[in-house]
Design a protein around this motif. Structure first.
Motif, PDB file in Angstrom:
ATOM      1  N   GLU A  64       3.001  13.855 -10.587  1.00  0.00           N
ATOM      2  CA  GLU A  64       3.620  14.231  -9.308  1.00  0.00           C
ATOM      3  C   GLU A  64       2.554  14.424  -8.225  1.00  0.00           C
ATOM      4  N   ILE A  65       1.470  15.075  -8.590  1.00  0.00           N
ATOM      5  CA  ILE A  65       0.387  15.297  -7.621  1.00  0.00           C
ATOM      6  C   ILE A  65      -0.238  13.970  -7.219  1.00  0.00           C
ATOM      7  N   ALA A  66      -0.395  13.075  -8.179  1.00  0.00           N
ATOM      8  CA  ALA A  66      -0.936  11.748  -7.887  1.00  0.00           C
ATOM      9  C   ALA A  66      -0.052  11.017  -6.884  1.00  0.00           C
ATOM     10  N   GLY A  67       1.257  11.187  -7.032  1.00  0.00           N
ATOM     11  CA  GLY A  67       2.175  10.562  -6.087  1.00  0.00           C
ATOM     12  C   GLY A  67       1.974  11.074  -4.672  1.00  0.00           C
ATOM     13  N   VAL A  68       1.687  12.368  -4.549  1.00  0.00           N
ATOM     14  CA  VAL A  68       1.388  12.941  -3.227  1.00  0.00           C
ATOM     15  C   VAL A  68       0.132  12.293  -2.654  1.00  0.00           C
ATOM     16  N   GLY A  69      -0.871  12.107  -3.507  1.00  0.00           N
ATOM     17  CA  GLY A  69      -2.108  11.481  -3.056  1.00  0.00           C
ATOM     18  C   GLY A  69      -1.891  10.050  -2.600  1.00  0.00           C
ATOM     19  N   MET A  70      -1.111   9.284  -3.363  1.00  0.00           N
ATOM     20  CA  MET A  70      -0.857   7.897  -2.993  1.00  0.00           C
ATOM     21  C   MET A  70      -0.080   7.811  -1.686  1.00  0.00           C
ATOM     22  N   THR A  71       0.884   8.708  -1.508  1.00  0.00           N
ATOM     23  CA  THR A  71       1.636   8.734  -0.257  1.00  0.00           C
ATOM     24  C   THR A  71       0.736   9.092   0.919  1.00  0.00           C
ATOM     25  N   ALA A  72      -0.162  10.051   0.709  1.00  0.00           N
ATOM     26  CA  ALA A  72      -1.082  10.448   1.784  1.00  0.00           C
ATOM     27  C   ALA A  72      -1.996   9.297   2.181  1.00  0.00           C
ATOM     28  N   LEU A  73      -2.493   8.550   1.193  1.00  0.00           N
ATOM     29  CA  LEU A  73      -3.349   7.398   1.490  1.00  0.00           C
ATOM     30  C   LEU A  73      -2.563   6.335   2.242  1.00  0.00           C
ATOM     31  N   THR A  74      -1.354   6.055   1.796  1.00  0.00           N
ATOM     32  CA  THR A  74      -0.522   5.052   2.460  1.00  0.00           C
ATOM     33  C   THR A  74      -0.252   5.448   3.908  1.00  0.00           C
ATOM     34  N   GLU A  75       0.050   6.720   4.141  1.00  0.00           N
ATOM     35  CA  GLU A  75       0.337   7.188   5.494  1.00  0.00           C
ATOM     36  C   GLU A  75      -0.910   7.158   6.372  1.00  0.00           C
ATOM     37  N   ALA A  76      -2.066   7.450   5.788  1.00  0.00           N
ATOM     38  CA  ALA A  76      -3.310   7.404   6.562  1.00  0.00           C
ATOM     39  C   ALA A  76      -3.597   5.984   7.044  1.00  0.00           C
ATOM     40  N   ILE A  77      -3.362   5.013   6.168  1.00  0.00           N
ATOM     41  CA  ILE A  77      -3.575   3.615   6.549  1.00  0.00           C
ATOM     42  C   ILE A  77      -2.537   3.190   7.585  1.00  0.00           C
ATOM     43  N   ALA A  78      -1.290   3.584   7.377  1.00  0.00           N
ATOM     44  CA  ALA A  78      -0.223   3.228   8.323  1.00  0.00           C
ATOM     45  C   ALA A  78      -0.514   3.774   9.716  1.00  0.00           C
ATOM     46  N   ALA A  79      -1.080   4.976   9.778  1.00  0.00           N
ATOM     47  CA  ALA A  79      -1.414   5.568  11.074  1.00  0.00           C
ATOM     48  C   ALA A  79      -2.459   4.736  11.800  1.00  0.00           C
ATOM     49  N   ARG A  80      -3.419   4.217  11.056  1.00  0.00           N
ATOM     50  CA  ARG A  80      -4.433   3.353  11.653  1.00  0.00           C
ATOM     51  C   ARG A  80      -3.803   2.053  12.169  1.00  0.00           C
ATOM     52  N   LEU A  81      -2.939   1.467  11.368  1.00  0.00           N
ATOM     53  CA  LEU A  81      -2.305   0.211  11.764  1.00  0.00           C
ATOM     54  C   LEU A  81      -1.445   0.385  13.003  1.00  0.00           C
ATOM     55  N   ALA A  82      -0.841   1.549  13.137  1.00  0.00           N
ATOM     56  CA  ALA A  82       0.061   1.806  14.259  1.00  0.00           C
ATOM     57  C   ALA A  82      -0.663   1.880  15.597  1.00  0.00           C
ATOM     58  N   THR A  83      -1.970   2.070  15.572  1.00  0.00           N
ATOM     59  CA  THR A  83      -2.715   2.224  16.821  1.00  0.00           C
ATOM     60  C   THR A  83      -3.360   0.923  17.305  1.00  0.00           C
ATOM     61  N   LEU A  84      -3.203  -0.163  16.584  1.00  0.00           N
ATOM     62  CA  LEU A  84      -3.929  -1.395  16.918  1.00  0.00           C
ATOM     63  C   LEU A  84      -3.513  -1.961  18.279  1.00  0.00           C
ATOM     64  N   GLY A  85      -2.243  -2.241  18.450  1.00  0.00           N
ATOM     65  CA  GLY A  85      -1.765  -2.715  19.750  1.00  0.00           C
ATOM     66  C   GLY A  85      -2.430  -3.977  20.250  1.00  0.00           C
ATOM     67  N   GLU A  86      -2.715  -4.921  19.359  1.00  0.00           N
ATOM     68  CA  GLU A  86      -3.374  -6.174  19.730  1.00  0.00           C
ATOM     69  C   GLU A  86      -2.323  -7.258  19.992  1.00  0.00           C
ATOM     70  N   PRO A  87      -2.306  -7.834  21.217  1.00  0.00           N
ATOM     71  CA  PRO A  87      -1.279  -8.840  21.530  1.00  0.00           C
ATOM     72  C   PRO A  87      -1.497 -10.196  20.866  1.00  0.00           C
ATOM     73  N   ASP A  88      -2.749 -10.561  20.613  1.00  0.00           N
ATOM     74  CA  ASP A  88      -3.028 -11.856  19.996  1.00  0.00           C
ATOM     75  C   ASP A  88      -2.708 -11.797  18.503  1.00  0.00           C
ATOM     76  N   ALA A  89      -1.868 -12.705  18.032  1.00  0.00           N
ATOM     77  CA  ALA A  89      -1.370 -12.649  16.655  1.00  0.00           C
ATOM     78  C   ALA A  89      -2.479 -12.805  15.623  1.00  0.00           C
ATOM     79  N   VAL A  90      -3.420 -13.698  15.874  1.00  0.00           N
ATOM     80  CA  VAL A  90      -4.501 -13.920  14.904  1.00  0.00           C
ATOM     81  C   VAL A  90      -5.410 -12.703  14.842  1.00  0.00           C
ATOM     82  N   ARG A  91      -5.821 -12.210  15.994  1.00  0.00           N
ATOM     83  CA  ARG A  91      -6.666 -11.021  16.003  1.00  0.00           C
ATOM     84  C   ARG A  91      -5.939  -9.820  15.407  1.00  0.00           C
TER      85      ARG A  91
END
Length: 223
Positions: A64-91
């Motif tokens: 159960e604790i491991a699941g919390v860790g995996m969720t936290a890692l997934t959310e940390a990465i998602a937060a980074r992806l959410a800030t990209l805001g790059e209009p060019d599809a390739v970039r």
């Protein structure tokens, strides 16, 4: 506020998991070894018998604790992806892959105990093409799923050749997980933040160049 005060009747299982997460974080890399159901029961202010009514054994609690860790890692990465805001599809596709790598290593360094425990309990990917629906959903909602989607996007925008896509996820995962472990316990653990960052950026740039080379395009560096 202590974990014991945060416990409310009917929510003991969640309180024990929260207390376990706290113990893992307090002890860093050795956090999993410090988790004991009896001690967690004391933290939340209940008897150990009450705790054992919610978890069959220590291994179930660690899962159960491991699941919390995996969720936290997934959310940390998602937060980074959410800030990209790059209009060019390739970039945008290239930057997404880079941010997944950065986020993965950054989380490992910032939350070593949860990171180690999360991957100790990660579901086996053996026979991945024939995964059960429940396991497939778990993997899709994990950093491995984020990575696969990023690689598929690179193919869609023409940066990664379709015939170079199979197995690319394991190349990327091996790279960032290997770096994380070298920084945590290997010969690179004494490096400072700037040196670690330089190594990570160089490795991710090499992956980016390699993938771009599969389509033969004159792709500019990400910068």
């Amino acid at each position: 506020m202590s974990t014991a005060r945060a416990y409310h009747h009917g929510n003991l299982r969640a309180a024990l998991v929260d207390a376990g997460v706290q113990v893992v974080r307090e002890h860093g890399a050795a956090g999993a070894d410090a988790v004991a159901l009896r001690d967690l029961a004391r933290r939340v202010g209940v008897s150990h018998n009450a705790a054992y009514r919610h978890f069959a054994d220590r291994e179930e609690l660690l899962g159960e604790i491991a699941g919390v860790g995996m969720t936290a890692l997934t959310e940390a990465i998602a937060a980074r992806l959410a800030t990209l805001g790059e209009p060019d599809a390739v970039r945008a596709a290239r930057l997404a892959l880079r941010e997944i790598g950065r986020g993965y290593v950054a989380f490992a360094l910032a939350d070593a105990g949860l990171f180690r425990l999360a991957f100790a309990a990660y579901p086996s990917l053996a026979g991945a093409p024939a995964m059960e629906p429940e396991l497939e959903a778990t993997v899709e909602a994990s950093p491995f799923g984020q990575l696969n989607r990023a690689l598929d996007a690179l193919v869609e925008v023409g940066y990664l050749a379709p015939d170079a896509r199979p197995g690319a996820e394991f190349t990327c995962w091996s790279l960032v997980h290997g770096l994380a472990m070298l920084f945590l316990e290997g010969p690179l653990q004494r490096l400072g933040p700037a040196e670690r960052e330089s190594i990570v950026e160089g490795a991710l740039a090499a992956i980016d160049r390699g993938f771009g080379g599969t389509t033969g395009g004159a792709w500019p560096p990400l910068g």
